[in-house]
Design a protein around this motif. Structure first.
Motif, short mmCIF file in Angstrom:
data_model
loop_
_atom_site.label_atom_id
_atom_site.label_comp_id
_atom_site.label_asym_id
_atom_site.label_seq_id
_atom_site.Cartn_x
_atom_site.Cartn_y
_atom_site.Cartn_z
N ASP A 76 0.84 -1.21 0.00
CA ASP A 76 0.00 0.00 0.00
C ASP A 76 0.87 1.26 0.00
O ASP A 76 0.56 2.24 -0.67
CB ASP A 76 -0.94 0.01 1.20
CG ASP A 76 -2.02 -1.06 1.10
OD1 ASP A 76 -2.34 -1.48 -0.03
OD2 ASP A 76 -2.53 -1.47 2.15
N TYR A 77 1.96 1.24 0.77
CA TYR A 77 2.87 2.38 0.79
C TYR A 77 3.50 2.59 -0.58
O TYR A 77 3.66 3.71 -1.03
CB TYR A 77 3.98 2.19 1.85
CG TYR A 77 3.51 2.43 3.25
CD1 TYR A 77 3.13 3.70 3.66
CD2 TYR A 77 3.44 1.39 4.17
CE1 TYR A 77 2.69 3.94 4.96
CE2 TYR A 77 3.00 1.61 5.46
CZ TYR A 77 2.63 2.89 5.85
OH TYR A 77 2.20 3.11 7.13
N LYS A 78 3.86 1.51 -1.23
CA LYS A 78 4.49 1.62 -2.56
C LYS A 78 3.54 2.26 -3.56
O LYS A 78 3.97 2.97 -4.47
CB LYS A 78 4.95 0.24 -3.04
CG LYS A 78 6.15 -0.27 -2.28
CD LYS A 78 6.57 -1.63 -2.77
CE LYS A 78 7.74 -2.13 -1.94
NZ LYS A 78 8.14 -3.49 -2.32
N LYS A 79 2.25 2.05 -3.39
CA LYS A 79 1.26 2.65 -4.30
C LYS A 79 1.18 4.16 -4.10
O LYS A 79 0.87 4.91 -5.03
CB LYS A 79 -0.12 2.04 -4.07
CG LYS A 79 -0.23 0.59 -4.49
CD LYS A 79 -1.60 0.06 -4.12
CE LYS A 79 -1.67 -1.45 -4.30
NZ LYS A 79 -2.93 -1.99 -3.78
N VAL A 80 1.43 4.61 -2.89
CA VAL A 80 1.29 6.03 -2.55
C VAL A 80 2.55 6.82 -2.89
O VAL A 80 2.48 8.01 -3.23
CB VAL A 80 0.95 6.19 -1.05
CG1 VAL A 80 0.94 7.64 -0.63
CG2 VAL A 80 -0.40 5.56 -0.75
N LEU A 81 3.71 6.20 -2.83
CA LEU A 81 4.98 6.91 -3.02
C LEU A 81 5.07 7.73 -4.30
O LEU A 81 5.59 8.85 -4.28
CB LEU A 81 6.16 5.93 -2.93
CG LEU A 81 6.43 5.38 -1.54
CD1 LEU A 81 7.56 4.36 -1.59
CD2 LEU A 81 6.77 6.49 -0.56
N PRO A 82 4.58 7.26 -5.44
CA PRO A 82 4.71 8.07 -6.66
C PRO A 82 3.72 9.24 -6.75
O PRO A 82 3.83 10.08 -7.65
CB PRO A 82 4.47 7.08 -7.80
CG PRO A 82 3.74 5.94 -7.20
CD PRO A 82 4.09 5.92 -5.75
#
Length: 74
Positions: free
Chosen positions: A4-10
């Motif tokens: 979920d964090y990886k989805k938000v980073l960009p």
């Protein structure tokens, strides 16, 4: 959860920001500002003079001011 964090980073701020934020004017009474905050369940709110951001006010700021006023009056 890490995925979920990886989805938000960009994402950019513009992707998440509120387009029409609620703010208060620097010259309104504190109790009115608190009322706006309570109505919207905010702990802090931007302070704007027209369309120019001039600051932020938080419940902590208000509590501190009440405490300092009470302490100074003792």
């Amino acid at each position: 959860m890490e995925s979920d964090y990886k989805k938000v980073l960009p994402l950019k701020v513009a992707d998440l920001m509120t387009l029409k934020p609620i703010s208060v004017s620097p010259d309104i009474p504190i109790l009115k500002a608190v009322s706006v905050m309570a109505r919207h369940n905010f702990r802090r709110i931007p302070v704007a003079d027209g369309e120019k951001l001039v600051g932020m006010i938080s419940l902590g700021d208000i509590h501190r001011a009440i405490f300092m006023k009470s302490f100074a009056g003792s």
